[in-house]
Structure formats: C-alpha cells, structure tokens
Design an enzyme around this catalytic site. Structure first.
Site, PDB file in Angstrom:
ATOM      1  N   HIS A 264      -4.238  46.897  35.344  1.00 14.60           N
ATOM      2  CA  HIS A 264      -4.820  47.282  36.637  1.00 14.60           C
ATOM      3  C   HIS A 264      -3.835  46.997  37.784  1.00 14.60           C
ATOM      4  O   HIS A 264      -3.513  47.881  38.580  1.00 14.60           O
ATOM      5  CB  HIS A 264      -6.128  46.509  36.841  1.00 14.60           C
ATOM      6  CG  HIS A 264      -6.818  46.795  38.137  1.00 14.60           C
ATOM      7  ND1 HIS A 264      -7.866  47.674  38.236  1.00 14.60           N
ATOM      8  CD2 HIS A 264      -6.603  46.335  39.383  1.00 14.60           C
ATOM      9  CE1 HIS A 264      -8.266  47.735  39.499  1.00 14.60           C
ATOM     10  NE2 HIS A 264      -7.515  46.929  40.217  1.00 14.60           N
ATOM     11  N   GLU A 265      -3.356  45.758  37.855  1.00 10.83           N
ATOM     12  CA  GLU A 265      -2.469  45.389  38.963  1.00 10.83           C
ATOM     13  C   GLU A 265      -1.148  46.137  38.879  1.00 10.83           C
ATOM     14  O   GLU A 265      -0.551  46.471  39.902  1.00 10.83           O
ATOM     15  CB  GLU A 265      -2.240  43.872  39.001  1.00 10.83           C
ATOM     16  CG  GLU A 265      -3.525  43.035  39.204  1.00 10.83           C
ATOM     17  CD  GLU A 265      -4.383  43.456  40.382  1.00 10.83           C
ATOM     18  OE1 GLU A 265      -3.841  43.989  41.370  1.00 10.83           O
ATOM     19  OE2 GLU A 265      -5.618  43.264  40.311  1.00 10.83           O
ATOM     20  N   GLU A 294      -6.966  52.145  44.704  1.00 13.48           N
ATOM     21  CA  GLU A 294      -7.776  51.771  43.542  1.00 13.48           C
ATOM     22  C   GLU A 294      -7.763  52.886  42.497  1.00 13.48           C
ATOM     23  O   GLU A 294      -7.869  52.622  41.301  1.00 13.48           O
ATOM     24  CB  GLU A 294      -9.208  51.441  44.009  1.00 13.48           C
ATOM     25  CG  GLU A 294     -10.032  50.668  43.005  1.00 13.48           C
ATOM     26  CD  GLU A 294      -9.529  49.252  42.697  1.00 13.48           C
ATOM     27  OE1 GLU A 294      -8.606  48.768  43.378  1.00 13.48           O
ATOM     28  OE2 GLU A 294     -10.049  48.638  41.756  1.00 13.48           O
TER      29      GLU A 294
HETATM   30 ZN    ZN Z   1      -7.618  46.961  42.353  1.00 13.01          ZN
END
Ligand code: ZN
Length: 496
Positions: A264-265, A294
């Site tokens: 994710h990061e 996001e």
């Molecule tokens: Zn995020």
C-alpha cells in the site's frame, strides 16, 4: 517575465523546503525518536509550520502571482508554467484566507489533542478526549468559515483534500455505492467463509521484511530514492523527489498486515517517485488529491496485490521464504485467505467488501457533527448504532470503536475520510483504463512483469503531479467523469 518566474520558483521552493524539513522531523518522531524528544519536537515543528505559513502568505508572493497572471493566461492550459502559476495562486488564495492566529491555534491544539489520544486509546477512555474533540469541532467550523459561500459547512474541508468535491456530491456517490455493495456483501457472506488460518502462524519479522522489500522493488519502488522503516501506523512521506520513504509494521501472527501495508505505502511512494523531476521543489511536485493518492496505493495493494495472477507469480517465492508455514498450503487456499471478507470493527483491518462501509460511517458522522446535528458527547453511541446497522458488528470497547482512528484527534473534523473510498472507486476506474490501453496487463502480472502497468501509471498519472485536478485527470485518462461502475463491476467479478 522570466525574472519574475524565477523569483516565484525561488519563493515557492522555500515554502516546499520548510514543509519537507518538517516532514523529516515528523518521520523521525514516528520512527526513531526517543520519548524524551517529544516536547522539543513539537515546538520545532510548530516553528517550521509557522515559518512556512508566513512565507506562503507573504504579500510579495501575491504581487508576483498578479504580475504573472497575464503570462499564465497567454499559455496553453496544460503548459508547466501555466499549471505552476495556477496551482500556486490557488494555494496562496486559500492560505491567505486563514488567519495566522487560527493556524497557530490549530497546530497547538492538534499536538495537545494527539498527545491525549495516544494515552486515551489504550486506556479505553473517551471521556479523557471529549473536551479536546469539542474544541476540534469548534476549530474545524471556524476553519470552514474562513471560506464563506459554501453550501455545506464541510465543503471547504472536503475541497482542501479532494478539490472539486462537495458534501452533496460525495453523499450521492456513497449512497449509490452502498446500494450496490450491501446486497453483494450479503451474497458473499452467504457463502462458506474462506479459511485464513494459514496467515496466522508464526512469521519471523526479518523474513517478512525481506520478502516485502523484494516484492515492492519488483513492482517498481525505487530503493535508491527511498527506504523503509518501522512505525506504529504505516505512512509514506517525501523529503524531495529523490527521497520518498515508506514505513510499515509487522505482526508475527498475521502475515497479511505487514505485507499489504508495505505494498500500500509503496503505491503512494511510486506515485511521488514518478512525478516529473522538473517539478522538484514546486507545489506541482505532489500527488493531486487525497482520493487520487489513495487510488494509487489501493491499486497496487488490492487490485494487483490481491489478484490471483499476482500470487501465481509470487506465491512460490513466498513459500520458499516460509517453507514450514506455507509449504503445505496450496495457491488457491492462500488466494482465498488474503481475500476473505468478514464484517469487523477496525477500519484498517477491513477487507475490500466492507472497507467502504467503515469510511461511510465516519463521513456521515463528520457531517452530522459539523452540521450540529450530533453532539460530541453522543458520538460513541452514534458510532455503535451505525456499526450495528451498517456492518452488523460493534466493538465492545471504545478503543476499538470511536477511538480507533487518529484523524479527528490530530487534525480537523471534516474532509479526512472521503478520500479513502474515492480512492477505491478511482483505483478500479484507472485500472480499467489501463486495461483498455494494455490488455495484456493481467497476463504480464502473472508472469511477474510489472513494468508495463507501472509505466502506464507513470505516463498517465504519476508524472503530472498536481498539474491537473482529480476531475481533470479522470476525464483525461478515463475519458469520462468519476464513476462507481468499474469499481462495482470489479467487486462483483471478484467476490460474487
Ligand atoms: Zn493510503
């Protein structure tokens, strides 16, 4: 004009550099700083943010922007100089509307409130932060009131994170999404629950870390311009386009927590690493909105990282890293385990089918508080009722309920949650555009070739930084406005 443009860039670089210096302090605070460093660190970061605000609102900057306006208007909309002047003006007009005193008050209060929350959450003590939260609500309203003319008081706060979005549009979008998701979730829950016990064994941290770093390096995260460190709540941060860092955490008894947060990061980080180097030290050198940011982390974490093809490629390597734990677990079992859908009480642990329901609860409660329809004192009860009615479960304790997220305790109330679901919606919309352009992407992923997808994202999204707004980018890349259809189709295909 050239001289003025150079002066503009020099002034903007100072604002950027002050922000990045502050980011170094904040990264250090969240990774290596000993507890004794906290008081001085708070003071140092407050000073930097005051200096940055002073420079960002300097009247001389406003005059420069005025002088450069005719030049900007003489250029095509998508020229770099026009975009720089446009974005700098937007920031300047926004920043100058907020009085210095309010900025100071907000900074001081959020430091105090955050400190109180770090003690109140483990102590399960909402009463200890209630006063702070009331003050946060008051400050959030005052912040919104710096931008009169809104139709909903949350609009300026939403617009700050997701430019062009309003409470009304987000509400309508979420209502549509919920209407599609709830029956689908019911259908999923009627099926036998996948067994995810293979993820809950003993996975030594060093091996988890090594595997995660090999994965994100293959996806395209550049370790020569980044690094990964441990923290409590994973995040990505950037000090320049040549230094974009990620943080993660590991649980020995939960393989997916560390692995998927690393992916994710790295998705956030690849976005920042992929910005045109010509934008360095300008306001264009940032992802364009919370939602688009996001969308890039979710695209890699979920659309790619939880796909069958992804694990066709990586599972043998994962089994080799954990032979005793996974040697006897077949690919299909593992694939189903990392995609298990199950109502739960913690947003950050939620699966793809229920995650957005957590976000919608927060979004609605924020709006209700800002409207004055919900008192802070009644928040824990309202939280429980919504969890029961929307997700069907509810935390026994406030630490796993209303105290679980840092957002309201370290910032303002309003604007900080919608980006998560907008990101999910956009992740599917961008991915479907990528598939239209490069239909071989899923086969390439299964063969461990991530370059074509990464290249498409860099070309169409990353490199532009903040040059285009989210809505402009979506129209440009996807050929139409923001739509929930690709996301709903994706979820239906995968889960139903
Ligand atoms: Zn995020």
């Amino acid at each position: 004009m050239e001289k003025k443009l150079a002066e503009l860039k020099a002034r903007l670089a100072e604002v950027e550099d002050l922000g990045h210096a502050s980011a170094v302090l904040s990264w250090d605070q969240a990774t290596y700083m000993p507890p004794g460093g906290a008081p001085a660190r708070g003071r140092q970061m407050a000073l930097l943010s005051r200096l940055a605000h002073e420079r960002a609102t300097d009247a001389a900057l406003g005059h420069l922007l005025d002088d450069l306006q005719p030049y900007a208007e003489s250029l095509p909309y998508d020229s770099d100089d026009a975009a720089l002047i446009r974005v700098a003006r937007r920031n300047y007009e926004r920043d100058t509307r907020i009085p210095n005193a309010l900025v100071g008050e907000l900074n001081e209060h959020s430091a105090r409130s955050y400190q109180a929350w770090t003690a109140a959450r483990p102590a399960n003590d909402f009463a200890a932060v209630r006063g702070n939260l009331e003050k946060t609500l008051d400050l959030s309203r005052r912040l919104a009131d710096c931008f009169p003319g809104y139709s909903h008081i949350a609009d300026p706060l939403i617009d700050y994170a997701d430019e062009g979005m309003k409470a009304e549009t987000v509400r309508a979008l979420f209502a549509d999404l919920r209407a599609q998701m709830v029956p689908l979730l019911r259908q999923v829950l009627d099926q036998p629950t996948p067994d995810d016990s293979c993820l809950h064994q003993n996975f030594p941290e060093d091996a988890q870390r090594a595997f995660g770093e090999r994965v994100v390096a293959q996806l395209g995260y550049d370790f020569s311009r980044g690094r990964q460190d441990k923290t409590h709540h994973p995040f990505m941060t950037k000090f320049s386009l040549g230094d974009v860092r990620i943080t993660t955490r590991f649980r020995p008894d939960d393989l997916s927590d560390g692995l998927f947060s690393t992916i994710h990061e790295s998705g956030h980080a690849m976005y920042e690493q992929g910005i045109d180097p010509a934008y360095e030290a300008t306001p264009l050198a940032h992802g364009t909105s919370a939602g688009v940011h996001e969308s890039q982390s979710r695209l890699w974490e979920n659309v790619v990282g939880r796909s069958r093809g992804f694990w066709q490629h990586f599972y043998p390597e994962l089994q080799a890293a954990f032979p005793t734990q996974l040697g006897g677990v077949d690919l299909e079992t593992f694939y189903r385990a990392v995609n298990k859908a199950m109502p739960s009480v913690i947003r950050t642990d939620a699966d793809q089918m229920t995650y957005d329901l957590h976000v919608m609860i927060r979004f609605d409660l924020e709006l209700a508080m800002l409207e004055g329809a919900l008192e802070v004192a009644d928040l824990p009860e309202a939280w429980k009722m919504r969890y029961l009615s929307d997700i069907g479960v509810c935390a026994d304790e406030e630490c796993d309920g209303v105290l679980q997220d840092v957002h309201w305790f370290a910032g303002v109330i309003g604007g900080s949650f919608q980006g998560y679901t907008l990101g999910n919606i956009m992740s599917a919309q961008f991915y479907s555009a990528a598939l239209r352009a490069v239909p071989a992407i899923p086969a390439q992923i299964a063969a461990g070739e991530f370059g074509p997808l990464h290249g498409w994202l860099r070309e169409n999204i990353y490199r532009h930084g903040s040059k285009f707004t989210a809505n402009e980018l979506i129209a440009h890349v996807c050929g139409g406005p923001l739509s929930i259809d690709p996301y709903v189709a994706y979820l239906r295909d995968k889960f139903a």
